[in-house]
Design an enzyme around this catalytic site. Sequence first.
Site: not given
Ligand code: BG6
Length: 481
Positions: A168, A380
């Site tokens: 990211e 993700e």
């Molecule tokens: C992504 C990241 O932005 O989102 C992760 O790569 C992160 O590391 C995930 O955990 C979810 O975001 P958050 O802030 O809810 O943990």
Amino acid sequence: MEYVNSFPEGFLWGAATSAYQCEGAAAEDGKKDNQQDVINREIHDEYGYADASVASDHYHHYKEDVALMAEMGFTSYRFSINWARVLPDGVGEPNPKGVEFYHNLIDELRAHGIEPVVTMWHYDLPMALVNKYGGWASRQIIDDFAYYARFILTEYGSKVKYWLTINEQSIVVNYIDRKNKISMEDKFNPKFRYQANHYMNLAHAKAAILVHELVPGGQCGAALDMAPYYPHTCAPADVMAAKNANAFKNYFYMDAYIRGEYTESVMAYLKRQGLDFEILPGDMELIKKGSECFDFLGINYYQSGCVKAPTPGASRRSKENNKIGKGGHVTYEVQPDLFEGCKNENIGETDFSMPIDPMGLQYVLEDINDRYHIPMMICENGFGAYDVLEKDGSIHDPYRIAYIRAHLKAMKNAIANGVKLIAYNPWSAFDLLSTSNGIAKRYGFIYVDRTDDDVKECKRYRKDSFYWYKNVIATNGKNLE
Ligand code: BG6
């Protein structure tokens, strides 16, 4: 509308995690501090959220975790290497126990027929490098990143085919927040951010070239957070703002990785804003060479964005995450003279103010395929929520099932329209630290029994989504019910 009901033969099914968010053992077996260990201690002191010292204790539970992944039928698992675990000072002497941990993890995955997908850097720069020269603030990071990449590719390259260099990058550059991942300075210094972005592109390029040099059949990518930006209305100024946001937040990063060049409209804007950065002779040639070694794009998709024409005179502001877990607490981004973020009234949101928009995933996949003709991997995608562990050990998370089901349908539509999708690795395999909301905000298929205040024994439990996802995998995505 649903066009097809199948995923390709050999499609990889799994989930994702990152090292500092799940491993724990932050000061064990020779590992030294990384930037996230320090940032999460600060978050703990300020908000009471768990720090990274124990996290999900995956370091001690990895065998059990892999067995549970295998039970779900995983054929892939995306995780990251904790740089300061294998090279505690960033460069130089390796840490034998840390090196061994990833051998063990990879071997365990392979023994269960699970393809490892490895991220080199997921926000956790060794503090040794941050203290020495400010981390991404210095050009020195390019060579040190290449040193680290060469080390892990030499060590694990014979067992790992899929490599992601940076997680990211656009989020790292654009979000300031408490989780400032570029440097330890707390101030938003936009000029510095675009210079650091250039260093990341150079570091990425070196690592991509090394993947092709050192890993026979190796495939290199990077994972980008991908939100399509919609215009708030069809007023031409709003539509222009959406065009600007897509170029500024998305294409600027993909153009560098995939085409080896910088997006012209964004470069012109940065110059007008006094945010242009230093490009030395040879830099663009290296970025171009790196782009020739870029095999697939990792997509981290959670939400879409909505923008309108910027308010004249509005000053620059970064988006800030909802830190309290009640709807509505979010700060929208402003880029002066370019766009201004706003709420999209057409779609719902999670309790943490993440807009829920499955069709947005189909939109980005098709848009990227039409523009770049590159294979993609979902690295993700997921639903962060407060889950409840019932007395009988069950966890009912229908909201997560509904979210993932809708996104899988969107992926099927994109595949029918020509998108070459390799894998689905949603966030997250098991519960882990959120970047902004501790352990209270959970994403996993596997529940980890701990709270922000009490680490307990981190016992694992199967959520309803665990059983549902197992059936999805068993039918190669045919049965989503
Ligand atoms: C992504 C990241 O932005 O989102 C992760 O790569 C992160 O590391 C995930 O955990 C979810 O975001 P958050 O802030 O809810 O943990």
